[in-house]
Design a protein around this motif. Structure first.
Motif, mmCIF file in Angstrom:
data_model
loop_
_atom_site.group_PDB
_atom_site.id
_atom_site.type_symbol
_atom_site.label_atom_id
_atom_site.label_comp_id
_atom_site.label_asym_id
_atom_site.label_seq_id
_atom_site.Cartn_x
_atom_site.Cartn_y
_atom_site.Cartn_z
ATOM 1 N N GLU A 79 0.953 -1.311 0.058
ATOM 2 C CA GLU A 79 -0.087 -0.062 -0.181
ATOM 3 C C GLU A 79 0.786 1.426 0.005
ATOM 4 O O GLU A 79 0.501 2.245 -0.673
ATOM 5 C CB GLU A 79 -0.940 -0.022 1.181
ATOM 6 C CG GLU A 79 -2.113 -0.921 1.083
ATOM 7 C CD GLU A 79 -3.150 -0.614 2.255
ATOM 8 O OE1 GLU A 79 -3.371 0.151 2.754
ATOM 9 O OE2 GLU A 79 -3.667 -1.864 2.498
ATOM 10 N N GLY A 86 -5.387 -0.521 -1.412
ATOM 11 C CA GLY A 86 -5.454 -1.509 -0.450
ATOM 12 C C GLY A 86 -4.879 -2.526 -1.177
ATOM 13 O O GLY A 86 -4.070 -2.762 -2.123
ATOM 14 N N THR A 87 -5.068 -3.767 -0.496
ATOM 15 C CA THR A 87 -4.626 -5.203 -0.940
ATOM 16 C C THR A 87 -5.470 -6.151 -0.750
ATOM 17 O O THR A 87 -6.517 -6.088 -0.141
ATOM 18 C CB THR A 87 -3.255 -5.517 -0.017
ATOM 19 O OG1 THR A 87 -3.849 -5.564 1.235
ATOM 20 C CG2 THR A 87 -2.068 -4.709 -0.145
ATOM 21 N N PRO A 108 -1.911 -5.873 -4.931
ATOM 22 C CA PRO A 108 -2.301 -4.546 -4.675
ATOM 23 C C PRO A 108 -3.596 -4.336 -5.324
ATOM 24 O O PRO A 108 -4.008 -4.851 -6.404
ATOM 25 C CB PRO A 108 -1.085 -3.565 -5.513
ATOM 26 C CG PRO A 108 -0.679 -4.818 -6.268
ATOM 27 C CD PRO A 108 -0.777 -6.215 -5.656
ATOM 28 N N ASN A 110 -6.723 -1.404 -6.372
ATOM 29 C CA ASN A 110 -7.575 -0.101 -6.313
ATOM 30 C C ASN A 110 -8.846 -0.069 -6.851
ATOM 31 O O ASN A 110 -9.432 -1.129 -7.555
ATOM 32 C CB ASN A 110 -6.558 0.812 -7.292
ATOM 33 C CG ASN A 110 -5.151 1.166 -6.958
ATOM 34 O OD1 ASN A 110 -5.098 2.165 -5.762
ATOM 35 N ND2 ASN A 110 -4.181 0.792 -7.455
#
Length: 144
Positions: A79, A86-87, A108, A110
């Protein structure tokens, strides 16, 4: 003859031992983290225990906490080190496990990144230099 805790036929054991190339972003006495060669999104890391175990159930209970401390730190690094809001952290046990060595995906994420459920489109790095640039960003974030 295989070393203790290592499977001579396991790709991830070979990466852990340094016998196979990988873009390693983390390594200590507990775990090794390296870029997935077929990432869901660029910067997708696989975290593996150093010792060969096939599934989470096979991992000795006293090693679960230390492994997931490293996974937690990698999620933070992804992050902070990449353009990621976020992850997604996931693990397969046997089914859909492409390498029979416990590994945790730190992906990762988005908003509106196109990931829907478990149908994961895969991407490729343009070249080794691009993969190494992602690995370097994650290494730098881990040092923070």
């Amino acid at each position: 003859m295989s070393e203790p805790g290592r499977d001579a036929d396991c790709l991830f054991c070979a990466i852990v031992a340094g016998d196979k190339p990988a873009h390693v972003v983390f390594s200590d006495e507990t775990a090794v983290g390296f870029l997935d060669t077929r990432p869901v999104f660029k910067g997708h890391v696989l975290m593996v225990p150093r010792e060969h175990v096939e599934t989470l159930v096979d991992l000795p209970p006293e090693r679960v906490g230390p492994l997931f401390e490293r996974v937690r730190e990698m999620a933070r690094a992804v992050e902070e080190g990449l353009p990621a809001a976020g992850t997604f952290v996931a693990m397969n046990n046997r089914i859909s496990q492409s390498v029979a060595h416990l590994h945790v995906h730190v992906v990762p994420r988005n908003r509106k990144d196109g990931l829907r459920g478990f149908f994961w489109p895969r991407q490729k790095y343009a070249d080794e230099a691009e993969a190494e640039s992602y690995a370097g960003k994650l290494r730098a974030a881990l040092e923070r």
